[in-house]
Design a protein around this motif. Structure first.
Motif, PDB file in Angstrom:
ATOM      1  N   GLY A  91       0.814  -1.209   0.000  1.00 51.72           N
ATOM      2  CA  GLY A  91       0.000   0.000   0.000  1.00 51.72           C
ATOM      3  C   GLY A  91       0.844   1.253   0.000  1.00 51.72           C
ATOM      4  N   SER A  92       1.986   1.203   0.691  1.00 54.68           N
ATOM      5  CA  SER A  92       2.810   2.402   0.808  1.00 54.68           C
ATOM      6  C   SER A  92       3.652   2.651  -0.427  1.00 54.68           C
ATOM      7  CB  SER A  92       3.722   2.281   2.038  1.00 54.68           C
ATOM      8  OG  SER A  92       4.664   1.243   1.851  1.00 54.68           O
ATOM      9  N   THR A  93       3.974   1.589  -1.153  1.00 56.08           N
ATOM     10  CA  THR A  93       4.823   1.751  -2.328  1.00 56.08           C
ATOM     11  C   THR A  93       4.017   1.918  -3.601  1.00 56.08           C
ATOM     12  OG1 THR A  93       4.967  -0.652  -2.544  1.00 56.08           O
ATOM     13  CG2 THR A  93       6.698   0.441  -1.292  1.00 56.08           C
ATOM     14  N   GLY A  94       2.703   1.828  -3.492  1.00 52.59           N
ATOM     15  CA  GLY A  94       1.870   2.043  -4.667  1.00 52.59           C
ATOM     16  C   GLY A  94       1.556   0.765  -5.385  1.00 52.59           C
ATOM     17  N   ALA A  95       0.363   0.744  -5.976  1.00 53.94           N
ATOM     18  CA  ALA A  95      -0.084  -0.448  -6.678  1.00 53.94           C
ATOM     19  C   ALA A  95       0.285  -0.409  -8.148  1.00 53.94           C
ATOM     20  CB  ALA A  95      -1.594  -0.600  -6.525  1.00 53.94           C
ATOM     21  N   THR A  96       0.694   0.760  -8.670  1.00 54.68           N
ATOM     22  CA  THR A  96       1.047   0.881 -10.090  1.00 54.68           C
ATOM     23  C   THR A  96       2.466   1.419 -10.212  1.00 54.68           C
ATOM     24  OG1 THR A  96       0.259   3.164 -10.290  1.00 54.68           O
ATOM     25  CG2 THR A  96      -1.386   1.411 -10.570  1.00 54.68           C
ATOM     26  N   ALA A 120      18.990  23.624   3.991  1.00 52.41           N
ATOM     27  CA  ALA A 120      19.210  22.213   4.313  1.00 52.41           C
ATOM     28  C   ALA A 120      20.190  22.080   5.474  1.00 52.41           C
ATOM     29  CB  ALA A 120      19.736  21.473   3.091  1.00 52.41           C
ATOM     30  N   GLU A 121      21.199  22.974   5.538  1.00 48.97           N
ATOM     31  CA  GLU A 121      22.143  22.940   6.653  1.00 48.97           C
ATOM     32  C   GLU A 121      21.455  23.296   7.961  1.00 48.97           C
ATOM     33  OE1 GLU A 121      26.433  24.927   8.010  1.00 48.97           O
ATOM     34  OE2 GLU A 121      25.520  25.442   6.085  1.00 48.97           O
ATOM     35  N   GLY A 122      20.577  24.264   7.923  1.00 49.11           N
ATOM     36  CA  GLY A 122      19.826  24.625   9.123  1.00 49.11           C
ATOM     37  C   GLY A 122      18.898  23.490   9.554  1.00 49.11           C
ATOM     38  N   PHE A 123      18.316  22.829   8.568  1.00 52.87           N
ATOM     39  CA  PHE A 123      17.445  21.670   8.866  1.00 52.87           C
ATOM     40  C   PHE A 123      18.244  20.595   9.600  1.00 52.87           C
ATOM     41  CE2 PHE A 123      15.977  17.454   7.653  1.00 52.87           C
ATOM     42  CZ  PHE A 123      14.629  17.487   7.993  1.00 52.87           C
ATOM     43  N   ASP A 124      19.451  20.321   9.137  1.00 54.77           N
ATOM     44  CA  ASP A 124      20.279  19.280   9.743  1.00 54.77           C
ATOM     45  C   ASP A 124      20.667  19.647  11.175  1.00 54.77           C
ATOM     46  OD1 ASP A 124      21.875  16.790   9.483  1.00 54.77           O
ATOM     47  OD2 ASP A 124      23.559  18.172   9.771  1.00 54.77           O
ATOM     48  N   GLN A 125      20.851  20.924  11.460  1.00 52.78           N
ATOM     49  CA  GLN A 125      21.236  21.359  12.801  1.00 52.78           C
ATOM     50  C   GLN A 125      20.065  21.369  13.777  1.00 52.78           C
ATOM     51  OE1 GLN A 125      22.979  25.232  12.142  1.00 52.78           O
ATOM     52  NE2 GLN A 125      24.914  24.385  11.324  1.00 52.78           N
ATOM     53  N   ASN A 126      18.862  21.467  13.263  1.00 52.89           N
ATOM     54  CA  ASN A 126      17.685  21.590  14.123  1.00 52.89           C
ATOM     55  C   ASN A 126      16.937  20.272  14.385  1.00 52.89           C
ATOM     56  OD1 ASN A 126      18.129  24.367  14.257  1.00 52.89           O
ATOM     57  ND2 ASN A 126      16.808  24.790  12.479  1.00 52.89           N
ATOM     58  N   PHE A 127      17.245  19.249  13.569  1.00 55.29           N
ATOM     59  CA  PHE A 127      16.521  17.979  13.710  1.00 55.29           C
ATOM     60  C   PHE A 127      17.493  16.801  13.648  1.00 55.29           C
ATOM     61  CE2 PHE A 127      13.565  21.010  11.823  1.00 55.29           C
ATOM     62  CZ  PHE A 127      12.464  20.888  12.664  1.00 55.29           C
ATOM     63  N   ASP A 128      17.212  15.796  14.477  1.00 56.37           N
ATOM     64  CA  ASP A 128      17.961  14.533  14.460  1.00 56.37           C
ATOM     65  C   ASP A 128      16.977  13.383  14.234  1.00 56.37           C
ATOM     66  OD1 ASP A 128      20.493  15.485  14.800  1.00 56.37           O
ATOM     67  OD2 ASP A 128      20.487  15.299  16.996  1.00 56.37           O
ATOM     68  N   ASP A 129      17.546  12.249  13.828  1.00 60.36           N
ATOM     69  CA  ASP A 129      16.764  10.998  13.694  1.00 60.36           C
ATOM     70  C   ASP A 129      15.524  11.191  12.827  1.00 60.36           C
ATOM     71  OD1 ASP A 129      18.567   9.887  15.576  1.00 60.36           O
ATOM     72  OD2 ASP A 129      17.343  10.645  17.225  1.00 60.36           O
ATOM     73  N   TYR A 130      15.687  11.888  11.708  1.00 59.28           N
ATOM     74  CA  TYR A 130      14.540  12.168  10.839  1.00 59.28           C
ATOM     75  C   TYR A 130      14.217  10.927  10.000  1.00 59.28           C
ATOM     76  CZ  TYR A 130      11.288  15.365   8.594  1.00 59.28           C
ATOM     77  OH  TYR A 130      10.152  16.022   8.179  1.00 59.28           O
ATOM     78  N   GLU A 131      12.961  10.509  10.037  1.00 53.86           N
ATOM     79  CA  GLU A 131      12.518   9.347   9.275  1.00 53.86           C
ATOM     80  C   GLU A 131      11.196   9.647   8.602  1.00 53.86           C
ATOM     81  OE1 GLU A 131      12.370   5.839  11.616  1.00 53.86           O
ATOM     82  OE2 GLU A 131      14.494   5.906  12.182  1.00 53.86           O
ATOM     83  N   VAL A 132      11.037   9.103   7.396  1.00 56.24           N
ATOM     84  CA  VAL A 132       9.820   9.311   6.609  1.00 56.24           C
ATOM     85  C   VAL A 132       9.157   7.949   6.364  1.00 56.24           C
ATOM     86  CG1 VAL A 132       8.855  10.121   4.430  1.00 56.24           C
ATOM     87  CG2 VAL A 132      10.768  11.346   5.503  1.00 56.24           C
ATOM     88  N   ARG A 133       7.871   7.852   6.686  1.00 53.40           N
ATOM     89  CA  ARG A 133       7.113   6.623   6.448  1.00 53.40           C
ATOM     90  C   ARG A 133       5.894   6.954   5.596  1.00 53.40           C
ATOM     91  NH1 ARG A 133       2.898   3.683   8.995  1.00 53.40           N
ATOM     92  NH2 ARG A 133       2.679   5.339  10.558  1.00 53.40           N
ATOM     93  N   VAL A 134       5.807   6.347   4.419  1.00 57.05           N
ATOM     94  CA  VAL A 134       4.678   6.564   3.517  1.00 57.05           C
ATOM     95  C   VAL A 134       3.470   5.809   4.066  1.00 57.05           C
ATOM     96  CG1 VAL A 134       3.785   6.211   1.184  1.00 57.05           C
ATOM     97  CG2 VAL A 134       6.194   6.850   1.533  1.00 57.05           C
ATOM     98  N   THR A 135       2.359   6.498   4.246  1.00 55.76           N
ATOM     99  CA  THR A 135       1.155   5.888   4.820  1.00 55.76           C
ATOM    100  C   THR A 135       0.021   5.725   3.808  1.00 55.76           C
ATOM    101  OG1 THR A 135       0.362   8.050   5.571  1.00 55.76           O
ATOM    102  CG2 THR A 135       1.687   6.761   7.121  1.00 55.76           C
ATOM    103  N   ALA A 136       0.067   6.454   2.696  1.00 53.31           N
ATOM    104  CA  ALA A 136      -1.004   6.328   1.703  1.00 53.31           C
ATOM    105  C   ALA A 136      -0.539   6.856   0.358  1.00 53.31           C
ATOM    106  CB  ALA A 136      -2.249   7.090   2.157  1.00 53.31           C
ATOM    107  N   VAL A 137      -1.041   6.218  -0.712  1.00 53.28           N
ATOM    108  CA  VAL A 137      -0.763   6.653  -2.083  1.00 53.28           C
ATOM    109  C   VAL A 137      -2.069   6.554  -2.851  1.00 53.28           C
ATOM    110  CG1 VAL A 137       0.560   6.256  -4.184  1.00 53.28           C
ATOM    111  CG2 VAL A 137       1.580   5.743  -1.949  1.00 53.28           C
TER     112      VAL A 137
END
Length: 278
Positions: free
Chosen positions: A152-157, A206-223
């Motif tokens: 479901g997360s990777t798409g059916a097509t 992007a450098e500011g993003f890296d300094q402000n957040f750690d352990d960033y993970e993305v999980r696809v929940t719907a397509v």
């Protein structure tokens, strides 16, 4: 001293009991439908004197069994006497013979067919099979659920899978500060709308993003394919190092739901819009 020869004799209860020559024993047997011929007097005498396999003329009268009604008593031999006749309650009545005793006695019990001892093996096999089914269910069901969730997360097509790949490339670009990956995952309209018209601007953010957040993970929940667009929903978790005002704070776990809209351009699916739940 007189003794009745050892042998099977009627105990007065419809069964045969073994007389050992001195006394009644506990061995009891049911009489056969066709009884074996009683030993002859000559065979009895030969047995008493220790001879074996001697043949002697048969006596003129049959040898009786003690206590059997209507049969003549055993003829007395020199130095021997017929077995005494007993009735329940008389002194010397054979031990083990009593009113209400189960027919057959010890001898019958010893010859009863035994129950199969292999039955426990069947139950063990059944138990092993059931255990295997339980274990298989415990392993396979979660795997099937995970497979369904992944599908479901990777798409059916193919197009939906390409859209998910663009979202993943976009996430990698922010974590790595890769402007080329960012450009490859987005439309020009998206970059212009968000102020990323050149690589230095994106790389600084992007450098500011890296300094402000750690352990960033993305999980696809719907397509979901919607006309000529594909919508991809993600849940993105992280550890924030700044608070809502942008000030440094203790590491705090957080998560945000993002909604990406992708369009096709020259056979490639690209991010054209993005918003998140407040």
């Amino acid at each position: 001293m007189t003794t009745t020869p050892p042998g099977w004799y009627d105990d007065g209860h419809g069964a045969l009991r073994w007389w050992d020559g001195q006394q009644w024993t506990e061995h009891v047997a049911q009489p056969d439908a066709e009884s074996s011929p009683a030993p002859t007097e000559a065979e009895i005498v030969a047995g008493q004197l220790g001879f074996e396999h001697e043949t002697a003329p048969a006596p003129s009268a049959p040898v009786a069994q003690p206590g059997l009604t209507g049969q003549p008593a055993v003829a007395a031999q020199p130095g021997h006497a017929a077995a005494p006749q007993y009735a329940p309650g008389d002194p010397g009545y054979p031990q083990g013979v009593y009113e209400g005793a189960p027919a057959g006695g010890a001898f019958t019990a010893a010859t009863e067919p035994r129950k199969s001892s292999k039955l426990w093996i069947v139950w063990v096999v059944i138990g092993v099979v059931l255990l295997g089914i339980v274990i298989a269910a415990a392993v396979l069901i979660p795997l099937l659920m995970l497979s369904a969730a992944t599908a479901g997360s990777t798409g059916a097509t193919d197009d939906e899978r390409a859209a998910v790949s663009a979202v993943e490339l976009y996430d990698d670009a922010w974590q790595d500060g890769d402007c080329d990956a960012f450009t490859a995952a987005t439309t020009e309209n998206f970059r212009a709308a968000n102020g990323f018209t050149d690589c230095p601007t994106f790389e600084a953010d992007a450098e500011g993003f890296d300094q402000n957040f750690d352990d960033y993970e993305v999980r696809v929940t719907a397509v979901e394919t919607q006309a000529d667009e594909i919508a991809v929903t993600t849940e993105e978790t992280y550890t924030a190092l700044i608070d809502g005002n942008g000030d440094a704070t203790d590491p705090t776990p957080g998560s945000t739901v993002y909604h990406y809209t992708l369009v096709e351009a020259d056979g490639t699916w690209l991010i054209d819009d993005l918003y998140y739940d407040e």
